[in-house]
Write a protein that holds these residues in place. Sequence first.
Motif, short mmCIF file in Angstrom:
data_model
loop_
_atom_site.label_atom_id
_atom_site.label_comp_id
_atom_site.label_asym_id
_atom_site.label_seq_id
_atom_site.Cartn_x
_atom_site.Cartn_y
_atom_site.Cartn_z
N LEU A 202 -4.85 -29.06 -50.06
CA LEU A 202 -5.62 -28.38 -51.10
C LEU A 202 -7.09 -28.18 -50.77
CD1 LEU A 202 -7.39 -30.54 -53.06
CD2 LEU A 202 -5.10 -31.19 -53.73
N HIS A 203 -7.68 -29.07 -49.93
CA HIS A 203 -9.10 -28.95 -49.61
C HIS A 203 -9.33 -28.22 -48.28
CE1 HIS A 203 -7.59 -32.50 -47.62
NE2 HIS A 203 -8.65 -32.57 -46.86
N GLU A 204 -8.27 -27.60 -47.74
CA GLU A 204 -8.36 -26.82 -46.50
C GLU A 204 -8.98 -27.65 -45.36
OE1 GLU A 204 -8.94 -22.36 -47.21
OE2 GLU A 204 -10.12 -23.26 -48.82
N ASP B 9 -6.74 -29.61 -28.74
CA ASP B 9 -7.73 -28.55 -28.94
C ASP B 9 -7.69 -28.02 -30.37
OD1 ASP B 9 -8.68 -28.61 -26.32
OD2 ASP B 9 -7.14 -27.22 -25.62
N PRO B 10 -8.81 -27.47 -30.85
CA PRO B 10 -8.85 -26.90 -32.20
C PRO B 10 -7.82 -25.79 -32.39
CG PRO B 10 -11.07 -27.08 -31.28
CD PRO B 10 -10.11 -27.35 -30.16
N GLY B 11 -7.18 -25.78 -33.54
CA GLY B 11 -6.23 -24.72 -33.86
C GLY B 11 -4.86 -24.89 -33.24
N ASN B 12 -4.66 -25.97 -32.48
CA ASN B 12 -3.35 -26.21 -31.86
C ASN B 12 -2.45 -27.04 -32.76
OD1 ASN B 12 -4.16 -24.85 -29.58
ND2 ASN B 12 -3.70 -26.49 -28.16
N VAL B 13 -1.15 -26.85 -32.58
CA VAL B 13 -0.16 -27.72 -33.18
C VAL B 13 0.32 -28.66 -32.08
CG1 VAL B 13 2.08 -27.89 -34.33
CG2 VAL B 13 0.56 -25.95 -34.83
N PHE B 14 0.07 -29.96 -32.28
CA PHE B 14 0.46 -30.97 -31.30
C PHE B 14 1.68 -31.71 -31.83
CE2 PHE B 14 0.34 -35.17 -29.33
CZ PHE B 14 0.14 -34.84 -27.98
N GLY B 15 2.80 -31.57 -31.13
CA GLY B 15 4.03 -32.27 -31.52
C GLY B 15 4.05 -33.66 -30.91
N THR C 46 -6.76 -24.36 -38.18
CA THR C 46 -6.55 -25.76 -38.53
C THR C 46 -5.73 -26.41 -37.42
OG1 THR C 46 -6.62 -25.39 -40.91
CG2 THR C 46 -5.43 -27.34 -40.17
N THR C 47 -6.15 -27.58 -36.99
CA THR C 47 -5.40 -28.34 -35.99
C THR C 47 -4.35 -29.17 -36.71
OG1 THR C 47 -7.40 -28.50 -34.66
CG2 THR C 47 -5.62 -30.02 -34.11
N VAL C 48 -3.12 -29.15 -36.18
CA VAL C 48 -2.01 -29.86 -36.82
C VAL C 48 -1.45 -30.90 -35.85
CG1 VAL C 48 0.22 -29.68 -37.95
CG2 VAL C 48 -1.45 -27.82 -38.19
N PHE C 49 -1.46 -32.14 -36.28
CA PHE C 49 -0.88 -33.25 -35.52
C PHE C 49 0.45 -33.58 -36.18
CE2 PHE C 49 -0.43 -37.57 -33.91
CZ PHE C 49 -0.99 -37.51 -32.64
N LEU C 50 1.54 -33.18 -35.54
CA LEU C 50 2.86 -33.16 -36.16
C LEU C 50 3.77 -34.20 -35.53
CD1 LEU C 50 5.11 -31.83 -37.91
CD2 LEU C 50 5.38 -30.15 -36.06
N SER C 51 4.16 -35.20 -36.31
CA SER C 51 5.09 -36.22 -35.84
C SER C 51 6.40 -36.05 -36.60
CB SER C 51 4.53 -37.62 -36.08
OG SER C 51 5.45 -38.61 -35.70
#
Length: 246
Positions: free
Chosen positions: A150-152, A31-37, A185-190
């Motif tokens: 830098l470009h948000e 979903d938008p705005g989520n941090v997905f680990g 901002t959605t963050v896809f974090l590996s």
Amino acid sequence: MCPPAPAIVADGLTKRYGDAVAIADLDLTVDPGNVFGFLGPNGAGKTSTIRILTTLTEPTAGTARVAGHPVSDRASVVEHIGVLPETPALYDELTGREQLEYVAGLRGHDDWDRVESLLERFDLADDANRRVATYSKGMKQKLGLVQALLHEPSVLFLDEPTSGLDPRAARTVCDTISEVAAAETTVFLSTHILPVVEELADTVGVLYDGDLVAEGAPSELTDDVEAGSTLEDVFLDVTSEQATQR
């Protein structure tokens, strides 16, 4: 009122390299705005998944959309994403500032105050006029993250973002992830640094041999093991179970 469209969605995503299956019929929604680990042992298919979602390689089967655009539409996806790969794409012959100016020019970005602010935030301002070839691994990692931010972008893909960083710099990275997620901002974090995922992630997915074998909020996953468990306990439990079954 309709709910917002997912920031990332994969439907039956599959990637094969010859007879080897890197990703097997992966379904995923962020979903938008989520941090997905995004967790998994080495060779689980995490990098292949990220490469497809960031348009660096094509799936063998299935579809995916990022920021509302199919990954087959590379130009549209790239416009909306920021990417920090495990090894940042940097030019050794450029200075740090020239590297950012080059990338900003490619994106039509001219907010130099933001560039300088990010250099200050990641303690790179005093070294911005040095050649990238002279940077340490940690400095290159921080420059790569500035380049991704830098470009948000509306979706940010981070592969081992704290690799090579000292504790202070790692804390700055974690704080930055929290802040950009709070700004939708959605963050896809590996990452293999599970305490970072436990601290930051809204949702965690565990990949094993190309299959998504566990998914949920960190608290839900830890409660499924036993009271007082950590995300590391979950990871070890899930991956051990899968190894036994296969």
